[in-house]
Write a protein that holds these residues in place. Structure first.
Motif, PDB file in Angstrom:
ATOM      1  N   ALA A 117       0.835  -1.206   0.000  1.00  0.00           N
ATOM      2  CA  ALA A 117       0.000   0.000   0.000  1.00  0.00           C
ATOM      3  C   ALA A 117       0.870   1.257   0.000  1.00  0.00           C
ATOM      4  CB  ALA A 117      -0.924  -0.009   1.211  1.00  0.00           C
ATOM      5  N   GLY A 118       1.975   1.226   0.741  1.00  0.00           N
ATOM      6  CA  GLY A 118       2.894   2.370   0.746  1.00  0.00           C
ATOM      7  C   GLY A 118       3.527   2.603  -0.613  1.00  0.00           C
ATOM      8  N   ALA A 137       0.939   4.089  -2.928  1.00  0.00           N
ATOM      9  CA  ALA A 137       0.717   5.503  -2.609  1.00  0.00           C
ATOM     10  C   ALA A 137       1.875   6.357  -3.102  1.00  0.00           C
ATOM     11  CB  ALA A 137       0.527   5.669  -1.102  1.00  0.00           C
ATOM     12  N   LEU A 138       3.098   5.846  -2.933  1.00  0.00           N
ATOM     13  CA  LEU A 138       4.273   6.585  -3.404  1.00  0.00           C
ATOM     14  C   LEU A 138       4.260   6.727  -4.923  1.00  0.00           C
ATOM     15  CD1 LEU A 138       6.844   7.841  -2.184  1.00  0.00           C
ATOM     16  CD2 LEU A 138       7.997   5.695  -2.684  1.00  0.00           C
ATOM     17  N   GLY A 141       1.635   6.641  -6.839  1.00  0.00           N
ATOM     18  CA  GLY A 141       0.546   7.567  -7.181  1.00  0.00           C
ATOM     19  C   GLY A 141       0.952   9.013  -6.970  1.00  0.00           C
ATOM     20  N   GLY A 142       1.691   9.283  -5.889  1.00  0.00           N
ATOM     21  CA  GLY A 142       2.162  10.652  -5.650  1.00  0.00           C
ATOM     22  C   GLY A 142       3.137  11.116  -6.714  1.00  0.00           C
TER      23      GLY A 142
END
Length: 47
Positions: free
Chosen positions: A11-12, A15-16, A18-19
């Protein structure tokens, strides 16, 4: 327990990624700065 750890790491990473993609698509605009004019000061130069 290991499955939860892998899920949190995955998940991290998602998210990274996606950022990074969002910053690539919509880059932040640079902050405007006031122009500082430099005036030569000859008064204190010893001749």
């Amino acid at each position: 327990m290991i499955r939860i750890f892998f899920f949190v790491v995955l998940a991290g990473l998602v998210a990274l990624a996606g950022g990074v993609l969002m910053l690539g698509v919509f880059p932040p605009s640079p902050h405007p700065r006031a122009v500082e004019k430099i005036v030569p000061n000859d008064k204190f130069i010893a001749h």
